[in-house]
Enzyme design. Structure first.
Site, short mmCIF file in Angstrom:
data_model
loop_
_atom_site.label_atom_id
_atom_site.label_comp_id
_atom_site.label_asym_id
_atom_site.label_seq_id
_atom_site.Cartn_x
_atom_site.Cartn_y
_atom_site.Cartn_z
N THR A 108 16.49 88.80 53.04
CA THR A 108 15.16 89.39 52.39
C THR A 108 14.23 89.81 53.50
O THR A 108 13.57 90.79 53.67
CB THR A 108 14.87 88.55 51.49
OG1 THR A 108 15.72 88.34 50.29
CG2 THR A 108 13.39 88.97 50.72
N ASP A 160 16.17 95.81 49.27
CA ASP A 160 16.28 95.11 50.60
C ASP A 160 18.03 94.97 51.19
O ASP A 160 18.33 95.00 52.01
CB ASP A 160 15.74 94.05 51.07
CG ASP A 160 15.98 92.92 50.05
OD1 ASP A 160 16.57 93.23 48.90
OD2 ASP A 160 15.40 91.59 50.03
N ASN A 184 15.77 84.73 57.55
CA ASN A 184 14.86 84.15 56.79
C ASN A 184 14.32 83.01 57.52
O ASN A 184 13.05 82.65 57.17
CB ASN A 184 15.30 83.81 55.48
CG ASN A 184 15.64 85.08 54.64
OD1 ASN A 184 15.09 86.09 54.90
ND2 ASN A 184 16.54 84.68 53.65
P1 AMP Z 1 16.82 85.40 50.28
O1 AMP Z 1 17.43 85.65 48.91
O2 AMP Z 1 17.10 84.02 50.65
O3 AMP Z 1 16.89 86.40 51.37
O4 AMP Z 1 15.28 85.43 49.84
C1 AMP Z 1 14.69 85.80 48.47
C2 AMP Z 1 13.28 85.02 48.28
O5 AMP Z 1 12.62 85.31 49.06
C3 AMP Z 1 12.85 85.58 46.92
O6 AMP Z 1 13.44 84.67 45.68
C4 AMP Z 1 11.47 84.88 47.10
O7 AMP Z 1 11.22 83.88 46.66
C5 AMP Z 1 11.28 84.75 48.32
N1 AMP Z 1 10.20 85.71 48.88
C6 AMP Z 1 9.97 87.14 49.03
N2 AMP Z 1 9.01 87.31 49.36
C7 AMP Z 1 8.27 86.43 49.95
C8 AMP Z 1 7.02 86.15 50.45
N3 AMP Z 1 6.22 87.41 50.76
N4 AMP Z 1 6.70 84.99 50.86
C9 AMP Z 1 7.39 83.84 50.46
N5 AMP Z 1 8.64 83.96 49.94
C10 AMP Z 1 9.00 85.21 49.67
ZN ZN Z 2 16.35 90.04 49.41
ZN ZN Z 3 18.79 86.58 48.13
#
Ligand code: AMP
Ligand code: ZN
Ligand code: ZN
Length: 407
Positions: free
Chosen positions: A76, A243, A97
């Site tokens: 993400t 994404d 991340n």
């Molecule tokens: P991932 O699936 O681990 O790549 O990350 C997805 C998660 O990122 C989502 O479930 C959100 O909770 C978190 N996320 C997205 N945008 C933001 C942001 N601007 N600040 C903090 N967390 C975020």
């Molecule tokens: Zn994502």
């Molecule tokens: Zn994810």
């Protein structure tokens, strides 16, 4: 004579006033807006499994790309920031991340201090390009928008809070677009954290995903209906994208790296499944590398050997060793916690089909009913800059890959 001269001058004056005000109003009626929504983790094929009349509507009235290819790693934070900057993670610095920066320390997506520290963010997000060229922008959640980058943030922005209902986010976006002209943003980016969270929980092929995809499509319908009610509707370009995709994982396909190389053989380990970064202690690099080379279902690369097509391996935030699980395998340190590695995940090689995502767009800049070849997330920056008439920064994204979708 005097009166005739006066009348003549009055006429000239009136004509030139009419010309200027016409020029000004035509400027304002032709200026294009961009509204971009990212729905996290929307795999390229989700919409083909259920009825999605609103995404279909965008495709008919505008453009649908075969798929959008995420940057590696297909996570993400790297990808939202790649969409914003047009740069690969190696070049913008949000390399995962969670990562460690030799100068700045730890960056974690859940840690406000690091997420809001502008020093972590390289490149130039599209809202910075716009704001520095006098264009007002707004963001209802987007990676990078919560920190000043080059000292600049969107005029309107929000601190991430996943609890804010998606309908409230849409309402605010529509409110912003109705502000008086001198306060109104011309670029709006916003974000839903679904269907990613559901995809992690129940896997990409679950009935829950089908239900959610239909619901999210209906919200796209709410957004379109709201945009249609605006006076400026015919100036608005709407982009709906995401994404990365999602793939199914299983606890049976988990590799514990510390079973082969104890964690105390490394000075620094970071990242997260399926991509681990590791710095071996001095003198241990080659032996660790040789051991991990023998482990099945993972790739291990010395940083400089990461395949060129992944555009990854020069940034100091990337580990000296890069360990990537193959396909639907998972990796980690130690025994996996109960409940881990089930459902879905993402982050793998971006050539993997399941990692691909969607791109839809319609509006005055876009062709009608146009099917487009695959694009990359880094292409969004030059695309938006072109539509909005902004001078773009130098980026990795390629205008050639997207310009054929424009009128
Ligand atoms: P991932 O699936 O681990 O790549 O990350 C997805 C998660 O990122 C989502 O479930 C959100 O909770 C978190 N996320 C997205 N945008 C933001 C942001 N601007 N600040 C903090 N967390 C975020
Ligand atoms: Zn994502
Ligand atoms: Zn994810």
């Amino acid at each position: 004579m005097k009166i005739r001269t006066f009348l003549f001058l009055l006429l000239i004056g009136a004509m030139s006033f009419a010309c200027t005000s016409q020029k000004q109003s035509s400027l304002h009626t032709t200026e294009q807006y961009v509204v971009m929504l990212s729905m996290d983790g929307w795999r390229w094929d989700y919409a083909s499994r259920v009825e999605t009349p609103n995404l279909d509507y965008i495709a008919t009235m505008g453009v649908m790309a075969e798929y959008s290819k995420p940057a590696f790693p297909s996570k993400t934070f790297p990808n939202h920031y790649s969409m914003a900057t047009g740069l690969y993670p190696d070049n913008h610095g949000i390399v995962d991340n969670n990562f460690t920066c030799p100068e700045l320390g730890t960056y974690r997506l859940g840690d406000r201090a690091s997420v809001e520290n502008g020093a972590f963010y390289g490149g130039e997000p599209i809202w910075v390009t716009a704001e520095t060229q006098g264009v007002t922008t707004a963001s209802f959640f987007w990676v990078g928008s919560e920190a000043p980058v080059k000292g600049v943030q969107p005029t309107y922005w929000k601190q991430f809070d996943g609890r804010v209902p998606f309908t409230d986010r849409i309402d605010t976006v529509l409110h912003w677009l109705q502000l008086p002209l001198d306060q109104r943003p011309r670029l709006v980016t916003f974000y839903f954290q679904e269907p990613d969270s559901q995809g992690h929980a129940t896997g990409p092929d679950s009935p829950e995903i089908d239900q959610l995809v239909m619901h999210l499509d209906s919200l796209v319908g709410v957004l379109i209906a709201g945009l249609k009610d605006l006076d400026i509707y015919n100036q608005i370009n709407l982009i709906v994208t995401s994404d990365h995709g999602m793939t199914e994982v299983s606890p049976e396909r988990y590799i514990d790296i510390s079973a082969y190389t104890p964690r105390n053989w490394y000075t620094r380990t970071h990242g997260g499944n399926p991509l681990l970064h590791a710095d071996p202690i001095e003198g241990m690099m080659d032996s660790i590398y040789n051991i991990l080379q023998q482990v099945e279902n993972i790739y291990v690369w010395k940083k400089a050997e990461v395949p060129a097509r992944l555009n990854y391996g020069t940034n100091p935030r990337i580990g000296e060793l890069v360990i990537l699980a193959d396909s639907t395998w998972s990796v980690g340190w130690g025994r996996a916690r109960e409940g881990y590695n089930s459902g879905g995940a993402h982050g793998w090689d971006n050539a993997k089909k399941d990692m691909h995502t969607i791109f839809y767009a319609m509006g005055p800049a876009f062709k009608v009913n146009h099917r487009h070849q695959a694009i990359e997330v880094v292409d969004l920056y030059p695309l938006i800059a072109r539509i909005m008439g902004l001078r773009p920064a130098e980026v990795d994204g390629k205008m050639e890959r997207v310009e054929g979708m424009l009128r």
